[in-house]
Structure formats: C-alpha cells, structure tokens
Design a protein around this motif. Structure first.
Motif, PDB file in Angstrom:
ATOM      1  N   ASP A  49      10.482   5.938  -0.106  1.00  0.00           N
ATOM      2  CA  ASP A  49       9.515   5.002   0.463  1.00  0.00           C
ATOM      3  C   ASP A  49       8.100   5.429   0.103  1.00  0.00           C
ATOM      4  OD1 ASP A  49       8.071   6.469   2.924  1.00  0.00           O
ATOM      5  OD2 ASP A  49      10.161   7.110   2.884  1.00  0.00           O
ATOM      6  N   GLU A  50       7.190   4.492   0.189  1.00  0.00           N
ATOM      7  CA  GLU A  50       5.762   4.755   0.072  1.00  0.00           C
ATOM      8  C   GLU A  50       5.079   4.133   1.282  1.00  0.00           C
ATOM      9  OE1 GLU A  50       4.241   3.119  -3.558  1.00  0.00           O
ATOM     10  OE2 GLU A  50       5.934   3.857  -4.742  1.00  0.00           O
ATOM     11  N   VAL A  51       4.322   4.929   2.001  1.00  0.00           N
ATOM     12  CA  VAL A  51       3.545   4.426   3.136  1.00  0.00           C
ATOM     13  C   VAL A  51       2.072   4.657   2.841  1.00  0.00           C
ATOM     14  CG1 VAL A  51       3.134   4.512   5.621  1.00  0.00           C
ATOM     15  CG2 VAL A  51       5.428   4.995   4.726  1.00  0.00           C
ATOM     16  N   GLU A  52       1.276   3.628   3.012  1.00  0.00           N
ATOM     17  CA  GLU A  52      -0.170   3.748   2.822  1.00  0.00           C
ATOM     18  C   GLU A  52      -0.855   3.820   4.185  1.00  0.00           C
ATOM     19  OE1 GLU A  52       0.060   1.227  -1.354  1.00  0.00           O
ATOM     20  OE2 GLU A  52      -0.863   0.307   0.417  1.00  0.00           O
ATOM     21  N   GLU A 103      -1.980   7.446   0.081  1.00  0.00           N
ATOM     22  CA  GLU A 103      -0.578   7.036   0.023  1.00  0.00           C
ATOM     23  C   GLU A 103       0.310   8.270   0.066  1.00  0.00           C
ATOM     24  OE1 GLU A 103       1.031   4.225  -3.163  1.00  0.00           O
ATOM     25  OE2 GLU A 103       1.991   6.115  -3.710  1.00  0.00           O
ATOM     26  N   GLY A 104       1.304   8.246   0.941  1.00  0.00           N
ATOM     27  CA  GLY A 104       2.229   9.366   1.069  1.00  0.00           C
ATOM     28  C   GLY A 104       3.656   8.954   0.768  1.00  0.00           C
ATOM     29  N   THR A 105       4.389   9.830   0.069  1.00  0.00           N
ATOM     30  CA  THR A 105       5.806   9.608  -0.235  1.00  0.00           C
ATOM     31  C   THR A 105       6.571  10.896   0.058  1.00  0.00           C
ATOM     32  OG1 THR A 105       5.695  10.341  -2.541  1.00  0.00           O
ATOM     33  CG2 THR A 105       5.145   8.033  -2.117  1.00  0.00           C
ATOM     34  N   LEU A 249       4.154  -1.093   2.899  1.00  0.00           N
ATOM     35  CA  LEU A 249       5.326  -0.228   2.916  1.00  0.00           C
ATOM     36  C   LEU A 249       6.218  -0.664   1.761  1.00  0.00           C
ATOM     37  CD1 LEU A 249       7.269   1.809   4.407  1.00  0.00           C
ATOM     38  CD2 LEU A 249       8.136  -0.187   5.660  1.00  0.00           C
ATOM     39  N   GLN A 250       6.492   0.244   0.824  1.00  0.00           N
ATOM     40  CA  GLN A 250       7.281  -0.101  -0.353  1.00  0.00           C
ATOM     41  C   GLN A 250       8.474   0.827  -0.493  1.00  0.00           C
ATOM     42  OE1 GLN A 250       4.698  -0.132  -3.784  1.00  0.00           O
ATOM     43  NE2 GLN A 250       3.474  -1.831  -3.033  1.00  0.00           N
ATOM     44  N   LEU A 251       9.498   0.338  -1.205  1.00  0.00           N
ATOM     45  CA  LEU A 251      10.681   1.135  -1.478  1.00  0.00           C
ATOM     46  C   LEU A 251      10.988   1.086  -2.963  1.00  0.00           C
ATOM     47  CD1 LEU A 251      11.348  -0.631   1.375  1.00  0.00           C
ATOM     48  CD2 LEU A 251      13.311   0.871   1.297  1.00  0.00           C
ATOM     49  N   GLU A 429       4.871  -5.311   5.061  1.00  0.00           N
ATOM     50  CA  GLU A 429       3.609  -4.853   5.610  1.00  0.00           C
ATOM     51  C   GLU A 429       3.822  -3.498   6.291  1.00  0.00           C
ATOM     52  OE1 GLU A 429       1.142  -8.059   7.329  1.00  0.00           O
ATOM     53  OE2 GLU A 429       1.067  -8.236   5.157  1.00  0.00           O
ATOM     54  N   ALA A 430       2.790  -2.667   6.282  1.00  0.00           N
ATOM     55  CA  ALA A 430       2.872  -1.361   6.951  1.00  0.00           C
ATOM     56  C   ALA A 430       2.997  -1.577   8.456  1.00  0.00           C
ATOM     57  CB  ALA A 430       1.642  -0.530   6.626  1.00  0.00           C
TER      58      ALA A 430
END
Length: 639
Positions: A49-52, A103-105, A249-251, A429-430
């Motif tokens: 995942d990526e969370v901003e 951005e954190g992964t 929020l991305q995967l 969306e986050a």
C-alpha cells in the motif's frame, strides 16, 4: 507520484521539441522490454500500500490550522534508515507534490500468506509514529484527503502570498503559492509549469458549490478575476496543487505473469468507482462546502494539459487529436483479448504508434492501450535522460506511462529486475485512521484473491464504468446513488457459498445497484462482495488473530456500505453544518476548520470516540510479527 528521475530539467521549449523523440524511443523501449519478458512466469503474489500524509500545524492560541511546509526537512531524516540498511527497514518514504506532504509505504511488499493481512495496520501505525517523532510542537501527521482551506489566505506555515502576476512564477495562481510545492525535487515545479504552458493557459477547476440556505452566488470574486475560466456557481481553483496536493490510498499488486496482471487490471477497473464512493473523504475545497464528496475530478482538471483544440473548444489545426479526457482520469480500455467487446467508447490513439507496436509482436488490445497512452506529450524531461539505450532503458516509456494517472495502471517489470508484472489500484481516498486504511487495503486485496480463485468476471462496458465514476463523486453517493454492476459474475457453486438462497440469473448482465447491494448482496440478484470474500476465507486456514482482524475490517466496509456509519465526507459535512459558527452559507471558516481538524485528530489518535464514523470497537489484533501470528491457532477466542 510516478517516475522521479534525477537531473537538470529542460525548459518547456526544449521539452516540446523533444516530444516526438521521447514518444518514439519510449515505444521502442516498451517493445524491447515486452519481447524479453512477455513469457516471464512464476512470480509470486506480492502487494503493498501507499498512504499519503499531510503535515498539519495547529495554532491553539489563535485557533487556526495550517499546512506545515516542512516535508523537505523531514524527508531526509525519514530516509536515513533506508539509506543505511535498505534490506531491513520497515518503512519507505518518498516525496509528494505538496511541500506539506509525505508518502509512506511498507519497507518490503507483503506476500501470499493470509497472515500478512494482520501486518498491514501495524505497519501503518509504525509509519505514522515514525513521522510523528520528527514533528515540532503543534504539528501532527494526518491522512486526510484534502486540507479543507487549501488555497485560502495564509493557509501555509510559514505563510506565503500567491503570485498570479509573477514573471517567473510556476503556478501563476490567485490562491496557491509556489512555495507550497515540494522544493526538494525539480519534477514537481517542472510539471506544474509545463502543464500550464502546454495547455496555453492556467488549469481551471470548477467544483459545484453546496447550495445551503444562505449560500451566495456568485460564490466569491473568482468569476471576476478569471471571467473566462471561473463559473459563478462553483468553487474555482487554478493550480495543479489543488489536485496533486490531495492525498490518496493506493495499492500495487505483483501478478504471477502478464496474463494474470491483465486479468486483474480488467477485473478491478469496474471496482474503482465503487471504492471511490465507499472511501469518499473530501467535500471541502478552498474553504467551501461543495456538492461533491471526492477528489477525482479536482485532480483530473488540475493536470489537464490539453489545448483548446484537444478539448474540442477550437477546431483541430495545430494538434493531432481531439482528446476526450484529462491525462488523470479513468481507464479507456480493457487489456485482455476476451474483454475487447466491452471497450465501447472511442479509444483515441496514434495509428502510427499502434502499427509499430503490432509489428513489434504486441497483440491488439495491449497495443491499443499503449498507443492511447502515447497520444500525450512528455511534460517533464531531464537533460541527462534524453539519450538512452532502448535495449536496456525504459525511462522514455515511463516518462509517458507515469504521467498518465488513471484509475488503474498496468506496470511492466523494470529492466534487469526481480520485480514482475504489476497493476496499481488508484481510486481510493485516504482515510482518517490506520484501521480504516488497513480495512480498505485488505478488502481490495482479498477481492483479488477471490477473483482469481473463483474465476469471477466483473467486466462491464467501459462506458458504464465511466458513468459510475461520475456518480461516485456526487454528494452522498455512497448511500444515495445507484451504480451499474455486473450481477452474473460466475459465482462459486452453491455448496461453496455462504448460507443463502442461490441467486437467480438476472435478465440483464448489468443492473443498477446501491453500494450496499454491491458490497453486502441483493437476494436473487448479486451475492455481494463481502459474502464472496467470506466464502473464500471459509475454505482457508487462517490464524486466530488474522481472522479476527479481517472480520473487523470487513464489518467496517459492510457497515459503511449500509449507511450504519458515515463516510469521512459525510462525517465532515455533518460536523461543519452543526458547528455553532456555521452560517448556512457553505463557508468553512478558520474556526470551523480548526475545530474540524482538531476533532479529526482526536478521532485519529483514539482520544475521542466517533461511533458515527467508525462504529464500535476499531481495535484489531494487528501484529507486525508473522511468527507470532502463526503460533496462535483458530481455536483461540477472538472476542
């Protein structure tokens, strides 16, 4: 945000002159890569995942909240562990567009073990805590989709004025200062300037205002500042930062081979608008309540580099194509040959590039997809990257690929890398809390397992997916809208299904269903996404803690779909409209913004309960240690 090449950015005039060079060499690079790796198989499931995040600063004395422009100061410190020992870090940190964003992964991708679902939230908690240790007094890290007063006077700390008349400015915005763009990498300001210059004018974002009892029309002075661009009944924004300054929020999924990657790309595309509506979290822009709940069209307009000719405003003269969408939008075609019949909208593409791809051995749907991406010009080029070895480099391909920001992204393996064929899932969306973000991530990843295990088919005409994308952004869409959905998905046989009456085959392949009916099921029509996941899990050996966490996550998704608990967008609206300072005029004042974000932060940290947003308990059994998770068996009580 995509490819972050290092080097010296070229001017727009130099970049424009090299547009065809980048396009032609990018295609050769893709052909070469494809010919080497088309038959690659055996890669294992990996995902991440990526969370901003936004750095928010609270001024409690004056009861103001601003964004803190310290990302460039924090990022090198956050990356120290990775640089010292890249193989053992628990988190990776990257820059984002805003000078107030990071951005954190996860440090490493997750794998095929069900126990990995129980690590996700723990890793998100670690990331948030890690970043929080570097903050100054009054600063907090928040995974909010949009800062509600972005673009209002003095919304940054330190404050900077916008420079709409600057001779050397980047945005030329009336509201968004150049200093709010991340300064540590030249890509961001270069993209901003070049998108504006290619378009021939500033970007124009018009989001319908939420019309309350005392809402003024015109909304503000923007229609007089920009009479040709701003609509009087809309919140007008005029800079890339209003879109790319949002968080999401991305995967990313690694497939076992290119065929599986194309399958996931196609099958997840219809899910994009559903997840957008279900994750809706951004109803406020530039200090106004709007009539939308999501960021998607804001970002789409914020990077719309199409000229007037390409947008259909003027007849084609200097440009080659009439392009129907921004380069940030929903996908236009499926990739698998068996789904070609569902590509029912015009796929604008470069016929010469398409022919070259076909000559290079690439099949029709994939060649069409790439030829469609490559109708775009490069909008960021570095002098060190102009001349490349097409047999071994892919920077020119990635230059175009990474600036087509679509709901799904099909990602070839990097050259000479152990990484396989991947797809990105990009609409969500986050969410405010780590629990929610983990729930959405695990829900989507579990769906990929269900799709592949049961050979389900969610594909529907692309035109209906596009229609759903617009419905998904409307105010209250999660409860109030109905969406096209394929009901005959070849569900598992009745013996493997959860206890329920078997669904009768619908007369039409697609029907209009609510989010509740899609997620939880509609008797006789569609079994529901969560029941399908539960059917899949019932045949798997799952340790006790993972089982309990996943059930908590699925319960959150189910309750939000039913309307038992609100989306973040609905929760924010309710807070604003109930605030004693709100004058029923759609205006989110400094005080309301401060109180809203203060309350949101209290909910994020668990200091204040929010049953209307989260329901009851949101304490999962998340555990970052896999061996411990495996040592606990299903016989353990998970109450």
């Amino acid at each position: 945000m995509g490819l972050l090449s290092e080097g010296s950015p070229l001017s727009w005039e130099e970049t424009k002159a090299l547009a065809e060079h980048v396009r032609q060499h990018g295609i050769e690079q893709f052909i070469n890569l494809y010919s080497k790796l088309r038959d690659r198989t055996g890669d294992v499931l990996k995902w991440g995942d990526e969370v901003e995040y936004i750095i928010v600063k609270f001024d409690d004395e004056n009861q103001r909240a601003t964004v803190s422009l310290r990302a460039a100061e924090l990022l090198p410190q956050l990356q120290e562990k990775e640089q010292a020992d890249p193989q053992s870090v628990k988190s990776l940190w990257r820059p984002e567009y805003g000078a107030y964003m990071v951005e954190g992964t996860p440090g490493k991708p997750y794998g095929g073990l069900l126990a990995h679902f129980n690590i996700v939230e723990a890793n998100m908690q670690f990331r948030r805590a890690e970043a929080s240790t570097l903050l100054k007094d009054g600063e907090v890290i928040m995974s909010i989709t949009n800062f509600p007063r972005l673009g209002c006077p003095n919304f940054t700390s330190p404050p900077y004025p916008p420079t709409p008349s600057s001779s050397d400015g980047v945005t030329l915005s009336h509201y968004f200062p150049d200093e709010a763009i991340f300064p540590g990498h030249p890509r961001f300001k270069t993209l901003t300037s070049n998108i504006r210059r290619r378009r021939g004018e500033k970007v124009a974002i018009n989001i319908p205002i939420f019309r309350d009892v005392n809402t003024k029309i015109p909304v503000d002075e923007s229609h007089s500042l920009e009479p040709d661009a701003a609509r009087p009944d809309c919140v007008y924004m005029d800079a890339m930062g209003f879109g790319m300054g949002c968080c999401c929020l991305q995967l990313t999924f690694q497939a076992c081979c290119i065929t599986e990657a194309r399958t996931l790309y196609d099958q997840l595309a219809p899910l994009c608008p559903i997840m957008l509506a279900l994750s809706a979290a951004s109803p406020i822009y530039r200090g106004f309540l709007t009539d939308v709940d999501c960021r998607w069209n804001v970002i789409s307009a914020s990077v719309d580099c199409r000229t007037k000719e390409e947008r259909g405003v003027d007849p084609l003269k200097n440009n080659q194509f009439r392009i129907h969408k921004s380069r940030y939008d929903s996908i236009d075609s499926y990739l698998s040959p068996e789904h070609e019949k569902y590509n029912d909208i015009p796929i604008v593409h470069d016929p010469a590039i398409y022919r070259r791809l076909r000559e290079g051995g690439i099949d029709h749907p994939l060649a069409l997809h790439v030829a469609h991406l490559f109708i775009r010009d490069t909008v960021s080029l570095f002098s060190e990257k102009v001349h490349q070895d097409d047999a071994n480099d892919t920077d020119h391909f990635e230059n175009i690929q990474s600036t087509n920001w679509q709901t799904m992204r099909f990602k070839p393996p990097p050259p000479n890398s152990p990484i396989g064929w991947r797809v990105e899932f990009r609409p969500c969306e986050a969410q405010l809390t780590d629990f929610e973000n983990a729930a959405y991530v695990c829900f989507v990843v579990l769906l990929t397992r269900v799709i592949l295990s049961y050979n389900l088919n969610f594909v529907m005409p692309i035109s209906k997916v596009d229609e759903n994308m617009q419905r998904a952004q409307r105010r209250g869409a999660c409860l109030g809208e109905r969406f096209w959905w394929r009901c005959d998905v070849r569900a598992p046989p009745a013996a493997a299904a959860p206890p329920a009456a078997p669904a009768a085959p619908p007369r039409e392949p697609c029907q209009l269903l609510t989010i509740d009916e899609i997620v939880n099921g509609k008797e006789g029509v569609f079994p529901g996404l969560v029941p399908l996941i539960e059917s899949y899990l019932s045949g798997m050996d799952v340790d006790a803690d993972t089982h309990c966490s996943v059930q908590q996550y699925l319960k959150l998704i189910q309750r939000r779909a039913r309307g038992d608990i609100a989306t973040m967008a609905a929760w924010m609206r309710a807070f604003v409209t109930a605030h004693p300072d709100y004058k029923q005029d759609s205006v989110v004042s400094e005080k309301i913004n401060y109180d809203l974000l203060k309350r949101a932060y209290e909910v994020q940290t668990g200091a204040v309960a929010a049953p209307g947003l989260l329901g009851g308990s949101t304490v999962s059994k998340t555990n970052e240690d896999i061996p411990k998770a495996f040592s606990k068996m299903m016989s353990k009580d998970c109450s």
